[in-house]
Design a protein around this motif. Sequence first.
Motif, PDB file in Angstrom:
ATOM      1  N   ILE A  10      -2.972  13.780   4.967  1.00 27.52           N
ATOM      2  CA  ILE A  10      -2.321  12.995   3.919  1.00 27.52           C
ATOM      3  C   ILE A  10      -3.373  12.302   3.057  1.00 27.52           C
ATOM      4  O   ILE A  10      -4.346  11.749   3.564  1.00 27.52           O
ATOM      5  N   ALA A  11      -3.143  12.323   1.744  1.00 26.66           N
ATOM      6  CA  ALA A  11      -4.076  11.680   0.815  1.00 26.66           C
ATOM      7  C   ALA A  11      -3.846  10.176   0.707  1.00 26.66           C
ATOM      8  O   ALA A  11      -4.788   9.401   0.567  1.00 26.66           O
ATOM      9  N   ILE A  12      -2.571   9.762   0.786  1.00 23.49           N
ATOM     10  CA  ILE A  12      -2.269   8.352   0.535  1.00 23.49           C
ATOM     11  C   ILE A  12      -1.019   7.919   1.308  1.00 23.49           C
ATOM     12  O   ILE A  12      -0.040   8.663   1.390  1.00 23.49           O
ATOM     13  N   TYR A  13      -1.099   6.740   1.895  1.00 24.44           N
ATOM     14  CA  TYR A  13       0.027   6.130   2.599  1.00 24.44           C
ATOM     15  C   TYR A  13       0.438   4.867   1.855  1.00 24.44           C
ATOM     16  O   TYR A  13      -0.401   4.146   1.297  1.00 24.44           O
ATOM     17  N   LYS A  14       1.738   4.569   1.901  1.00 21.39           N
ATOM     18  CA  LYS A  14       2.264   3.390   1.206  1.00 21.39           C
ATOM     19  C   LYS A  14       3.035   2.499   2.188  1.00 21.39           C
ATOM     20  O   LYS A  14       4.253   2.624   2.325  1.00 21.39           O
ATOM     21  N   PRO A  15       2.347   1.603   2.874  1.00 20.35           N
ATOM     22  CA  PRO A  15       3.087   0.666   3.729  1.00 20.35           C
ATOM     23  C   PRO A  15       3.885  -0.330   2.885  1.00 20.35           C
ATOM     24  O   PRO A  15       3.347  -0.908   1.930  1.00 20.35           O
ATOM     25  N   GLN A  16       5.158  -0.503   3.223  1.00 16.41           N
ATOM     26  CA  GLN A  16       5.997  -1.500   2.572  1.00 16.41           C
ATOM     27  C   GLN A  16       5.736  -2.833   3.254  1.00 16.41           C
ATOM     28  O   GLN A  16       6.111  -3.070   4.395  1.00 16.41           O
ATOM     29  N   VAL A  17       5.053  -3.708   2.518  1.00 16.88           N
ATOM     30  CA  VAL A  17       4.520  -4.940   3.102  1.00 16.88           C
ATOM     31  C   VAL A  17       5.627  -5.868   3.601  1.00 16.88           C
ATOM     32  O   VAL A  17       5.443  -6.601   4.579  1.00 16.88           O
ATOM     33  N   ALA A  18       6.795  -5.830   2.972  1.00 12.80           N
ATOM     34  CA  ALA A  18       7.871  -6.747   3.358  1.00 12.80           C
ATOM     35  C   ALA A  18       8.239  -6.630   4.827  1.00 12.80           C
ATOM     36  O   ALA A  18       8.534  -7.628   5.493  1.00 12.80           O
ATOM     37  N   PHE A  19       8.222  -5.409   5.351  1.00 12.32           N
ATOM     38  CA  PHE A  19       8.612  -5.206   6.742  1.00 12.32           C
ATOM     39  C   PHE A  19       7.580  -5.772   7.716  1.00 12.32           C
ATOM     40  O   PHE A  19       7.890  -5.988   8.888  1.00 12.32           O
ATOM     41  N   TYR A  20       6.368  -5.995   7.229  1.00  9.81           N
ATOM     42  CA  TYR A  20       5.326  -6.613   8.057  1.00  9.81           C
ATOM     43  C   TYR A  20       5.323  -8.130   7.862  1.00  9.81           C
ATOM     44  O   TYR A  20       5.206  -8.895   8.822  1.00  9.81           O
ATOM     45  N   GLU A  21       5.473  -8.570   6.612  1.00  6.08           N
ATOM     46  CA  GLU A  21       5.536 -10.007   6.337  1.00  6.08           C
ATOM     47  C   GLU A  21       6.694 -10.670   7.078  1.00  6.08           C
ATOM     48  O   GLU A  21       6.630 -11.861   7.396  1.00  6.08           O
ATOM     49  N   ARG A  22       7.723  -9.899   7.314  1.00  6.91           N
ATOM     50  CA  ARG A  22       8.910 -10.418   8.016  1.00  6.91           C
ATOM     51  C   ARG A  22       8.542 -11.141   9.309  1.00  6.91           C
ATOM     52  O   ARG A  22       9.239 -12.076   9.731  1.00  6.91           O
ATOM     53  N   PHE A  23       7.414 -10.753   9.922  1.00  7.11           N
ATOM     54  CA  PHE A  23       7.024 -11.319  11.216  1.00  7.11           C
ATOM     55  C   PHE A  23       5.822 -12.253  11.089  1.00  7.11           C
ATOM     56  O   PHE A  23       5.092 -12.478  12.057  1.00  7.11           O
ATOM     57  N   GLY A  24       5.649 -12.845   9.896  1.00  8.18           N
ATOM     58  CA  GLY A  24       4.628 -13.866   9.717  1.00  8.18           C
ATOM     59  C   GLY A  24       3.217 -13.353   9.932  1.00  8.18           C
ATOM     60  O   GLY A  24       2.906 -12.193   9.663  1.00  8.18           O
TER      61      GLY A  24
END
Length: 284
Positions: A58-72
């Motif tokens: 894979i050339a590029i991944y796009k983590p959706q930050v909101a799902f990580y921020e949800r847990f401080g």
Amino acid sequence: MPVTPFADRFETLATARSPLCVGLDPAPETLKAWDLPYSAEGVRVFGLEMVEALGDRIAIYKPQVAFYERFGWKGLKALEEVVRHIRSTGALALADIKRMDIGHTLEAYAAAWLGEDAGTPVDAITLGAYMGSGSLKPVVDRAVQAGAGLFVVVRSSNPDGIVLQNARQEDDRTVAEALADDLTLFNRGQLSKLNGAGPVGAVVGATLDDAEGVLDRLRTSLILAPGIGAQGATMADVKSRFGRDAARRTLPTVSRQIAHAGPNRAAIRETTERLREEAFALRG
């Protein structure tokens, strides 16, 4: 030391690996299907497992930050680990943050993500621009200096955005068309020799049937195209709706279709291989 612009790095990787962008969206239903807890540890394991399953394909991944921020802070620490793992495979990390503000606040958002001195260095971020495109100038400057990429929401696929994005200005351009023109101005003098794109890309939904006018104004932008798979669009739709020129500069983005093939790594790879080939075909 000179930095390699994001558009050049992406083009090299897209040619070798495929332009497919894999979204990492650890939503509650996805983690449940993976038998993972909806917690900082769950989103950490999900992200690492997805990257591990796909390796250097894979050339590029796009983590959706909101799902990580949800847990401080624990979630953000998990995200940092996932981003490091992405980059360790030689892939690019695009943090889907869609920040929007003005002045020092937006500069601080940019400094949190762009440049090796950032809090969590990534290769590109998403932004909103409806505080006025001029508000993006400090972020564009930082992105150019850091060799990073920006993807600004221009035409989203959600129906609620249509009224604002298609509203007409006094000069008869829609708000989205005017924004597209401004992004093209930002790219002036910063174009990649490999694909003709500048540092400022655009988010344009793959489900849209009426995006031609905007895409015609984005001839120096990479296009991040969400909406493929679970939202109903296909790679063939991207090619027919976007046209050949824009399709060649598009990062077709798939999230749930790949994630829901897991947690079995073989199934993830099988699904992704088919999508990789379809993404390659957008450049034909």
